[in-house]
Each structure stands twice: as structure tokens, then as C-alpha cells.
Design an enzyme around this catalytic site. Structure first.
Site, short mmCIF file in Angstrom:
data_model
loop_
_atom_site.label_atom_id
_atom_site.label_comp_id
_atom_site.label_asym_id
_atom_site.label_seq_id
_atom_site.Cartn_x
_atom_site.Cartn_y
_atom_site.Cartn_z
N GLU A 46 41.27 57.64 24.24
CA GLU A 46 42.70 57.41 24.43
C GLU A 46 43.15 56.08 23.81
O GLU A 46 44.23 55.99 23.22
CB GLU A 46 43.05 57.41 25.93
CG GLU A 46 42.71 58.71 26.64
CD GLU A 46 41.33 58.69 27.26
OE1 GLU A 46 41.17 59.27 28.35
OE2 GLU A 46 40.40 58.08 26.67
N TRP A 164 6.27 78.26 8.10
CA TRP A 164 7.36 78.10 9.05
C TRP A 164 7.60 79.43 9.73
O TRP A 164 7.57 80.48 9.06
CB TRP A 164 8.65 77.63 8.36
CG TRP A 164 8.52 76.27 7.74
CD1 TRP A 164 8.35 75.99 6.44
CD2 TRP A 164 8.60 75.01 8.42
NE1 TRP A 164 8.30 74.64 6.25
CE2 TRP A 164 8.46 74.02 7.46
CE3 TRP A 164 8.77 74.65 9.75
CZ2 TRP A 164 8.48 72.67 7.80
CZ3 TRP A 164 8.79 73.32 10.08
CH2 TRP A 164 8.66 72.35 9.10
N ASP A 194 1.18 69.61 14.58
CA ASP A 194 2.24 69.70 13.57
C ASP A 194 2.57 68.37 12.92
O ASP A 194 3.19 68.34 11.86
CB ASP A 194 3.51 70.27 14.20
CG ASP A 194 3.36 71.72 14.65
OD1 ASP A 194 2.33 72.33 14.31
OD2 ASP A 194 4.26 72.22 15.35
N LEU A 198 10.50 64.72 13.86
CA LEU A 198 11.53 64.86 14.89
C LEU A 198 12.79 64.06 14.56
O LEU A 198 13.49 63.58 15.46
CB LEU A 198 11.00 64.45 16.27
CG LEU A 198 9.81 65.26 16.80
CD1 LEU A 198 9.44 64.81 18.21
CD2 LEU A 198 10.09 66.76 16.78
N GLY A 286 5.19 72.13 22.81
CA GLY A 286 4.77 73.49 22.46
C GLY A 286 4.78 74.44 23.65
O GLY A 286 5.58 74.30 24.58
N SER A 292 6.05 75.17 31.25
CA SER A 292 6.14 74.32 32.44
C SER A 292 7.59 73.98 32.77
O SER A 292 7.98 73.98 33.94
CB SER A 292 5.32 73.04 32.24
OG SER A 292 3.95 73.33 32.16
#
Length: 359
Positions: A46, A164, A194, A198, A286, A292
Site C-alpha cells: 500500500e 531425467w 544426485d 537446488l 528422496g 515420512s
């Protein structure tokens, strides 16, 4: 209000622990000011819109995606500025559930003689800040679990190859998602197998790198991983339960978490991230981490990128065991489906009772 939503979206992933907010000022049918909240501690949407409108704000209508604040924080109350600027009406998309606001902003404006219209495009405004609403209500980050799988539910071959699973359009969508979250998390197995970066890699080099989080209860990952040595605007956080710590890199933070049977307690993990101001957490893997989080009832949104491939074996994303009866299967509500090139993106809200919280 649609313009205000566009403005608000520009702040996603950049305002934590604050919400993403957009505002537009309209006078005599013309937009005279617009803006968004760009970072915590910076001016609210605002205030940005008022600054750009200047004297044209007097007698104007304000469209804001979230109720204006009415308390002193890092910045002064927005309601005070709106009253001083002579705004005529305020259209509010979402009510602010923060106990410091929660209707107080609307009440202050009305006491000052400003008409307040609540609810235009409320569903879209609520959806944009769903992670922040979860954060305010529960004190923990909103969790999006993303997985790229084959049609038979595999995330890697039996030999561990996962590059991939999805196509280029599916991977591009993941980078757009990373740009809009505060942290991205993987487990020790994914980090080792891998060696991911990230980071957010959007076309043209734009985008925002979220905090990179690794669960490594024994603190056994090698310092040679790209997460620890690759340059990024974001830091890397390793959550562990080891007694002895060791340096992993100049931009790597270590934080000890409570341990449960078999690994770290996920409630403790989320509490640690909330303490760092993480509002929206993206969990990328993974298999053990995904299973979990789901079993613990800690996934707020499940995003599956389904690739048109069948492996017939390999690593399943949902764990080796499941319920004995179909009635115990995880269900999704609020389902959306869209194509990403040849891949199919399925998103929804998991409905499953919590059973455990360890990984």
C-alpha cells in the site's frame, strides 16, 4: 484486483516471514499507483502504491490483496498512511489472520470514514497466500512435496539413475516453483546420489535461489558436494543430530535437531525452519523423505510430475510398504491437472491421518 494479484505474485519467495501483497490505486477509472511488498522490513504494498500515486491518491480507490495492517512493526501502520492520503474506498481481497491485524485494519479505516469492501477475488487472494496463512495458524512452514515419477510410480531405476524422469517442460516448472518458495529440502540419499545444486535456473538468469536444506542425521555427507561448494545467493543448511560437527563450507550452516527412531524428527525440522523465517518449504526427495512427510501428515500440497514412461522396477517414491486395505490409501482433494509438455502435473491436498514424524 487482478492487477493487485499480479503485483503480489512478484513478491513470492522474497518476503518471508511476511506475506506477499499487491496493491493498486485507481482514480476516475485510471490506475494511478501500484506496487508490491518486495522484502521483509521494506515498505508494504500500500505504501509503495501511495508513493507512486502521490497527490493523485486523494479520492482514489485502493485494491489490496490483503487487509492493511494497523500496528507498528518494522514499518508504520498502513491504515494511518491511507487515511492521511485521503483514499476514498478500500477493496480487500483477504482478511489478515495475524492476531496483530485480523479485522483491526478494516475497523480503523471504517472509523476514519473510509468505505471498505471485503471479498473481491477472495478465493484467488487466499490461494496466493495459503502458505503464509498456514504459517500464521500453525507456526510451521507450508510444505509442498514435489516428485517426478514414471507412470508406475518410480523415481529412479534399480541402479539409482534418475536423470531425467521428467521432460524439459516439467523441469522448467520446478525451477519456477523454486523461485516462489523460501527453502528447498532433500535427504542425505538424494544429496549423495544426485549431487543437486537446488538453485533456481530460469531463462535469462533470473530467479531467486531459496535456502537449500539437507537432512543428514549423522553428518556424514562429504564436503565435495555441489550443495556445499557451488556459489549461490542462498545459503545451505544441514540439519543433523551428530555430537561432533565439522565445517562443510563457508556458506554452509549446521543446526542440531531432535532425533527420533531412525533419524531426525520432522516436527523438529519444521520448527527449526520456522525459526529461520521459512514460510513455504519445497520438499524434493528422496523416497524415504517423501514417505515420512506424508505419513506424518505434514504435506500441505502434493505435486506429482508424471512422465510418460514405465520402468517396471526401480525405486518407488511412496516407500516399500503401504496400507493393508484400499480404504487406507492416501486421497487428494482440491485436485488440479495440467500438461507440462509431454508430462502431466497433478496437484492436490493430501488427506491422511498422521502416523509418525521421523526420517
Amino acid at each position: 484486483m487482478r492487477l493487485a494479484l499480479e503485483e503480489a505474485a512478484r513478491g513470492l519467495g522474497r518476503t518471508a516471514p511476511n506475506p506477499a501483497v499487491g496493491a493498486v490505486l485507481v482514480r476516475a477509472g485510471r490506475v494511478v499507483g501500484r506496487g508490491h511488498h518486495a522484502r521483509a522490513g521494506g515498505p508494504h504494498a500500500e505504501i509503495v502504491a501511495l508513493g507512486r500515486a502521490g497527490a493523485r491518491a486523494r479520492g482514489a480507490d485502493l485494491y489490496t490483496t490483503l487487509e492493511p495492517c494497523d500496528h507498528e512493526g518494522r514499518t508504520p501502520p498502513c491504515t494511518r498512511a491511507l487515511v492521511a492520503a485521503g483514499v476514498r474506498r478500500v477493496f480487500v481481497g483477504s482478511r489478515d489472520p495475524n492476531p496483530l491485524v485480523n479485522g483491526k485494519g478494516t475497523a480503523r479505516l471504517r472509523r476514519a470514514g473510509i468505505e471498505v469492501v471485503a471479498g473481491p477475488l477472495q478465493e484467488a487472494c487466499d490461494a496466493l497466500n495459503a502458505p503464509w496463512f498456514r504459517f500464521i495458524a500453525s507456526g510451521r512452514p507450508f510444505v509442498t512435496l514435489k516428485l517426478a515419477t514414471t507412470l508406475d510410480g518410480r523415481i529412479a531405476t534399480a541402479a539409482g539413475d534418475s536423470r531425467w524422469v521428467s521432460g524439459p517442460e516439467g523441469r522448467a516448472w520446478v525451477h519456477r516453483l523454486r523461485d516462489r518458495v523460501d527453502a528447498v529440502l532433500v535427504g542425505r540419499g538424494t544429496a549423495r546420489a544426485d549431487d543437486p545444486r537446488l538453485t533456481c535456473r530460469l531463462p535469462g538468469g533470473g530467479g531467486h535461489d531459496p535456502l537449500r536444506v539437507v537432512l543428514d542425521s549423522g553428518l556424514r555427507l562429504p564436503p565435495t558436494l555441489r550443495l556445499f561448494r557451488q556459489r549461490s545467493a542462498a545459503r545451505t543448511l544441514v540439519l543433523h543430530a551428530a555430537r561432533r560437527v565439522r565445517l562443510l563450507g563457508p556458506r554452509v550452516d549446521l543446526e542440531r535437531c531432535a532425533r527420533g527412531p531412525g533419524g531426525l524428527d520432522l516436527e523438529a525440522v519444521l520448527a527449526a525452519l520456522a525459526g529461520r523465517g521459512v514460510v513455504h518449504l519445497l520438499v524434493e526427495g528422496g523416497a524415504a523423505v517423501a514417505a515420512s512427510f506424508l505419513a506424518a501428515g505434514l504435506v500441505d500440497r502434493l505435486a506429482l510430475v508424471l512422465a510418460p514412461r514405465v520402468l517396471g522396477g526401480g525405486l518407488s517414491w511412496s516407500g516399500a510398504t503401504g496400507p493393508a486395505r484400499m480404504s487406507g490409501a492416501l486421497r487428494l482433494r482440491d485436485l488440479t491437472v495440467e500438461w507440462l509438455g509431454a508430462d502431466l502435473l497433478v496437484q492436490g491436498t493430501p488427506v491422511l491421518a498422521a502416523t509418525s514424524g521421523r526420517v
